[in-house]
Write a protein that holds these residues in place. Structure first.
Motif, PDB file in Angstrom:
ATOM      1  N   GLY A  28      43.490  54.063   7.596  1.00 21.10           N
ATOM      2  CA  GLY A  28      44.642  54.991   7.417  1.00 21.10           C
ATOM      3  C   GLY A  28      45.574  53.747   8.653  1.00 21.10           C
ATOM      4  N   PHE A  29      47.106  53.088   8.458  1.00 20.15           N
ATOM      5  CA  PHE A  29      47.597  52.107   9.728  1.00 20.15           C
ATOM      6  C   PHE A  29      49.386  53.481   9.110  1.00 20.15           C
ATOM      7  N   ALA A  54      54.974  52.938  -0.288  1.00 24.66           N
ATOM      8  CA  ALA A  54      53.712  53.209   0.663  1.00 24.66           C
ATOM      9  C   ALA A  54      52.653  52.975  -0.730  1.00 24.66           C
ATOM     10  N   PRO A  55      52.299  51.470  -0.584  1.00 32.72           N
ATOM     11  CA  PRO A  55      51.146  50.958  -1.663  1.00 32.72           C
ATOM     12  C   PRO A  55      49.910  51.229  -1.071  1.00 32.72           C
ATOM     13  N   GLN A  56      48.890  51.641  -2.112  1.00 26.28           N
ATOM     14  CA  GLN A  56      47.911  52.672  -1.706  1.00 26.28           C
ATOM     15  C   GLN A  56      48.429  53.388  -0.198  1.00 26.28           C
ATOM     16  N   ASN A  80      44.639  47.679   1.283  1.00 25.51           N
ATOM     17  CA  ASN A  80      45.697  46.399   1.561  1.00 25.51           C
ATOM     18  C   ASN A  80      45.830  45.861   2.883  1.00 25.51           C
ATOM     19  N   ASP A  81      46.647  44.967   2.242  1.00 30.79           N
ATOM     20  CA  ASP A  81      47.376  44.777   4.616  1.00 30.79           C
ATOM     21  C   ASP A  81      48.391  44.739   4.543  1.00 30.79           C
ATOM     22  N   ALA A 201      43.635  56.514  -3.389  1.00 31.09           N
ATOM     23  CA  ALA A 201      43.681  54.811  -3.392  1.00 31.09           C
ATOM     24  C   ALA A 201      44.007  53.960  -4.380  1.00 31.09           C
ATOM     25  N   ALA A 202      43.626  53.717  -5.413  1.00 32.17           N
ATOM     26  CA  ALA A 202      43.987  52.441  -6.687  1.00 32.17           C
ATOM     27  C   ALA A 202      45.127  52.350  -7.188  1.00 32.17           C
ATOM     28  N   TYR A 203      45.366  54.008  -7.127  1.00 32.99           N
ATOM     29  CA  TYR A 203      46.639  54.431  -8.376  1.00 32.99           C
ATOM     30  C   TYR A 203      47.682  53.755  -8.468  1.00 32.99           C
TER      31      TYR A 203
END
Length: 271
Positions: A28-29, A54-56, A80-81, A201-203
């Motif tokens: 997590g970042f 807050a994507p993913q 994701n990046d 996380a993929a929702y």
């Protein structure tokens, strides 16, 4: 010098793998403001999900007394990046409910950080070495909670280290009792937390809307227990009782997997 004479070392940085396997790849970042926010109600907290903010991952606003509030956002790499820092100001500016509450707010501190999101490493002990906290993957990956569990694991590691020094034996075989104690207390809940993390996380935004409707039907005690990562059969059955529609969806299958893990005996042997 004999290895048994060495004092065990306690590491709390996950950048040190110390022969315990490869480096963490999924993490997590997060970015966070600690604000003085005189207009923010100190009895309200926000959890914010969705691709716009807050994507993913998720964002949060947590009051902590005396007009102070923590506002943050975390995303998971390499799922994701995205850069969590970009979303932080957007959350405070573009969500009407927060814009009103943060009127006149001033940032006092700014934090960024990384959190390993792969679950516990296979083993926490070697000759003369113990891994505690992030180094051992001891945080709960459900919501990226690390401090509480780092304290717990640090206490366990410290007790084990003291016993090893008293016994004059800091071998991996002796220090392995730390692995056994930690797994006996935390392994099941941490495994379930990681299972949930990978699942949500993929929702998509639509899936989050559906899940938030589910959460609204939980009692405050059930919601707090779930976020705390204290998973029991009674909690799972309570969620199902308050959300009977899950029986006809994939949610029931996922809850069955949780029950299966809850009822599975915990393996406590050291690596």
């Amino acid at each position: 010098m004999q290895m048994s004479q060495l004092t065990p070392l306690l590491f709390a940085s996950y950048w040190c793998t110390c022969g315990h396997g490869g480096a963490f790849r999924r993490y997590g970042f997060g970015a966070e403001y600690d604000l003085y926010a005189p207009n923010y109600p100190q009895d309200e907290l926000f959890l914010i999900m969705g691709s716009a903010f807050a994507p993913q991952g998720y964002a949060w606003a947590f009051p902590r007394g005396n007009g102070r509030v923590r506002l943050g956002v975390g995303v998971i790499h390499p799922d994701n990046d995205e850069d969590a820092r970009i979303y932080l100001d957007r959350i405070m500016r573009d969500i009407p409910q927060l814009a009103e509450r943060f009127k006149g707010a001033s940032p006092l501190e700014y934090h960024t950080g990384l959190f390993p999101s792969e679950g516990a490493v296979p083993g926490f002990s070697r000759d003369g070495l113990l891994l505690a906290g992030d180094a051992g993957g001891h945080g709960s990956t459900l919501v990226g909670e690390g401090i509480r569990f780092a304290i717990y694991s640090g206490q366990m590691a410290g007790e084990t280290a003291a016993e090893a020094i008293k016994a004059g034996d800091t071998s991996a075989a002796y220090l392995g009792r730390f692995d056994q104690r930690w797994r006996s207390r935390f392994a099941r809940d941490m495994d379930i937390a990681y299972m949930i993390n990978k699942h949500i996380a993929a929702y998509s935004d639509a899936q989050w809307d559906s899940s938030l409707d589910l959460l609204k039907r939980l009692t405050p005690a059930q919601a707090a227990q779930a976020l705390r990562g204290d998973f029991t059969a009674s909690l799972v059955m309570g969620i199902l009782a308050r959300n009977p529609s899950l029986i006809a969806t994939g949610g029931k299958r996922f809850l069955d997997k949780m029950l299966e893990r809850i009822n599975k005996p915990v393996a406590v042997s050291a690596e």
